[in-house]
Motif scaffolding. Structure first.
Motif, PDB file in Angstrom:
ATOM      1  N   ASP A 260     107.793  99.450  52.545  1.00 36.04           N
ATOM      2  CA  ASP A 260     106.430  98.775  53.008  1.00 36.04           C
ATOM      3  C   ASP A 260     105.985  99.852  54.152  1.00 36.04           C
ATOM      4  O   ASP A 260     106.758 100.498  54.886  1.00 36.04           O
ATOM      5  CB  ASP A 260     106.869  97.487  53.473  1.00 36.04           C
TER       6      ASP A 260
ATOM      7  N   GLU B  12      97.844  97.347  55.432  1.00 38.74           N
ATOM      8  CA  GLU B  12      97.313  98.803  55.736  1.00 38.74           C
ATOM      9  C   GLU B  12      96.240  98.361  56.609  1.00 38.74           C
ATOM     10  O   GLU B  12      95.772  99.185  57.756  1.00 38.74           O
ATOM     11  CB  GLU B  12      96.849  99.479  54.641  1.00 38.74           C
TER      12      GLU B  12
ATOM     13  N   ASP C 153     100.328  94.531  50.579  1.00 38.71           N
ATOM     14  CA  ASP C 153      99.973  96.117  50.578  1.00 38.71           C
ATOM     15  C   ASP C 153      98.726  96.239  51.365  1.00 38.71           C
ATOM     16  O   ASP C 153      98.733  96.872  52.526  1.00 38.71           O
ATOM     17  CB  ASP C 153      99.797  96.640  49.210  1.00 38.71           C
TER      18      ASP C 153
END
Length: 678
Positions: free
Chosen positions: A213, A357, A353
């Motif tokens: 991660d 980000e 995900d």
């Protein structure tokens, strides 16, 4: 031994002037392709299991079968399990006990629903359940037919299926019992959620795998100008931050670096190459206010914060963290769910995900540094997809006091090894609640009506619904509206039908009540069942009648390949049971199951099977020699035993008693060794 039935000796006349040569029709070769079907037909025609059971007069022996999942062909793990049970059953049959061994099938599970949807496309609830039922019936029958081919004795004419109505109505009785005892309750709290399955999961449905991660070190600004240094592997949860938590008893530092003062735990000082200005306890930070780009909040104190990871300060997002939720609840704080059912944030990005980000890219001056972080992370054991905590309203079984009663009940249970007892106790002690509800259609319904958002409990209504299930099965809940399901006296109460299904571990976990109806002598399953069926059976039994459903708990390990690796299609190391029986015979495979040390993981491959084949043919050779030497034996001949004869008989009697004792203790490997074949 499994399929060995010696042929009756035929008295062939062989006259010689000087010798009586050994004679027998018993072949060194098993001729299994011809003989095994004949023996199976004989056992079935003669109803050997039932006939022997009827003749037995000793006490009843109950071996309760943990139902294998009816969604695939039999694998070698199934073979190990059923052969071990079969040897136990046959020992007790031959020992004069009435044996209760009803084979079962676990029918309600998500993979069946997904497989049916993949095959048939989008279906309405009624069609979906019909197709799933057909699927489960098909595989249940296939598995049972295979077990019969392996010579397993059981009450095959009346197996139990967890989707049968005579099973389901009793399950509903258990559910209502728990609801009325206030053991089952409705609560809105974060639970493990699988976006790939679109349902919540229990701890027993998780598997932990390595995952990478994007982690981030970031800062929140205190009103006095200092910066709280924090760390997370789930940056997306910052969108729901309401507080920061520190440990009141831990030591913290003010560290000056690049004209800023950072607050960090003393044990994590190495993260900052700066000048220490002050040292103090975490309690001095309590109730200080902070702000950041995404939110503002208070510093709270709780001892769940540890000194060996992160920065010693934890950001709290109560809608997506269990500890976060508990601390915030105690302090009157709440949050909102940040994700939809597919795991996406309001901006359409998947939280685990791209969502993280995006948050890191938006941090600006808050970001201290970011880096990839590899860690053990929970995944959905069915789909393999990652899970996360999600705030949602679910039904729970309260384990706060129940787990203590369950641990106490285990003191009366005999275990095959103390390590398995420690494992089960450890798993029980780490649980405070059991999430029972699932968001699926193929399953047993959580047949509860809600009034004003709360379960509506009424004895007459419950009796009415139990009778409906007894007559029609659980489909009656899905196929009919509220008006049909409710008696007239309840139709004007604005009751709402719950559309959740029950966790499958509850489904199979009540089999002690639905099938056996009393305490079993033995449960005998694989080591994974300490977090599954062993545990769910124990908890439901203790909650219902205050005792364990089993007197003895036997555990066997997993089947690995001959190099000690987990079998998987990707590695190409899966051993098909039918391939083994075609190359050798069924007895060689059964012999493998009987000689391995099942108390740990066991190995299976060409070398192991070759050794078992050698044992098997050595055994047949020995029998052929002994039977041949019995040719022409005249029982009327008078003779006196010599001291050597007496010694031999004494040794034989000792071996016989030791072997029976090994079978009684389910130590089949020792029984085989005592026969002299190692």
């Amino acid at each position: 031994m499994g399929f060995f039935i010696a042929k009756k000796l035929k008295n062939k006349q062989m006259k010689t002037k000087t010798l009586n040569m050994p004679q027998t029709d018993f072949s060194q070769r098993s001729n299994s392709q011809k003989r095994e079907p004949e023996l199976l037909s004989l056992w079935n025609t003669k109803k050997v299991f039932d006939t022997r059971n009827e003749l037995n007069t000793d006490k009843e022996f109950v071996l309760h079968d943990g139902p294998p999942y009816a969604n695939g062909d039999v694998h070698v793990g199934h073979v190990l399990n059923k052969v071990l049970k079969d040897m136990t059953v046959k020992y007790h049959l031959m020992n004069g006990n009435k044996v209760h061994f009803v084979p079962g099938s676990d029918c309600h599970r998500l993979p069946t629903e997904l497989a049916v949807q993949k095959k048939h496309g989008r279906l309405d609830t009624k069609e979906l359940r019909e197709k799933c039922s057909d699927w489960a019936k098909e595989y249940s029958q296939k598995q049972n037919d295979t077990f019969k081919e392996f010579g397993v004795f059981a009450q095959w004419d009346k197996p139990y299926l967890t989707m049968n109505k005579d099973y389901e109505y009793k399950q509903l009785e258990v559910l209502y019992n728990f609801l009325n005892k206030r053991l089952v309750y409705l609560d809105n709290r974060p639970v493990h959620y699988s976006p790939s399955s679109r349902t919540v999961l229990a701890e027993s449905e998780l598997e932990y795998k390595t995952r990478t991660d994007l982690s981030a070190y970031f800062t929140f600004d205190l009103e006095d100008g200092r910066k709280l240094l924090l760390w997370t592997t789930q940056p997306w949860t910052l969108l729901g931050n309401v507080a920061v938590c520190v440990n009141p008893d831990m030591d913290y530092l003010d560290v000056e670096l690049n004209n800023s003062v950072y607050v960090v735990a003393k044990s994590r000082e190495f993260l900052l190459n700066g000048k220490v200005l002050k040292e103090y306890k975490g309690s001095e930070l309590d109730k200080l206010k902070y702000t950041n780009k995404f939110s503002s909040g208070l510093v709270l104190c709780d001892r769940f914060v540890k000194s060996d990871s992160g920065t010693g300060l934890v950001h709290l997002c109560p809608s997506h963290g269990e500890d976060d939720y508990e601390v915030c609840k105690k302090n009157g704080l709440s949050g909102k769910d940040l994700t939809d059912l597919s795991g996406k944030l309001d901006n359409g990005l998947f939280c685990l995900d791209k969502g993280s980000e995006w948050v890191v890219s938006e941090m600006g001056d808050m970001l201290f540094k970011s880096e990839s972080y590899e860690h053990s992370y929970p995944h959905d054991w069915r789909t393999g997809g990652p899970v996360y905590f999600k705030l949602t309203e679910q039904f729970f079984l309260d384990l706060s006091s129940l787990k203590e009663e369950a641990c106490k009940a285990l003191e009366e249970v005999e275990f095959s090894d103390d390590k398995w007892k420690r494992r089960l106790l450890s798993m029980l002690n780490t649980r405070d609640r059991w999430c029972l509800s699932r968001q699926r259609k193929w399953g047993f319904p959580l047949a509860v009506f809600l009034k004003d958002g709360k379960p509506f409990l009424n004895d007459n209504l419950e009796k009415h619904l139990v009778q409906l299930f007894k007559d029609n099965g659980s489909d009656v809940w899905f196929n009919n509206d509220v008006e049909y399901l409710l008696p007239d006296e309840f139709k004007n109460l604005n009751l709402v039908k719950c559309d959740y299904t029950l966790d499958v571990w509850f489904d199979s976990g009540v089999s002690w009540y639905s099938v056996v109806g009393k305490q079993s002598d033995v449960y005998f399953e694989g080591s994974d069942q300490h977090r599954g069926w062993f545990q769910s059976s124990l908890l439901t039994s203790v909650a219902m009648n205050g005792k364990s459903p089993y007197k003895k708990l036997m555990t066997h390990g997993f089947v690995l390949d001959e190099h000690g690796r987990k079998m998987s299609k990707s590695l190409g190391n899966v051993v098909n049971p039918k391939d083994v029986t075609n190359k050798y015979n069924t007895d060689v495979l059964r012999l493998w199951a009987s000689v391995v040390n099942y108390n740990t993981d066991v190995q299976l491959g060409d070398d192991v099977l070759k050794n078992c084949g050698d044992y098997y043919f050595k055994f047949r050779n020995t029998l052929k020699y002994l039977l041949g030497n019995m040719y022409g034996y005249d029982s009327n001949v008078k003779f006196e035993l010599t001291s050597k004869d007496t010694l031999a008989l004494d040794r034989c009697d000792l071996m016989y008693k030791d072997t029976l004792n090994s079978y009684s203790n389910m130590n089949f490997r020792k029984a085989f060794a005592e026969a002299g074949f190692y």
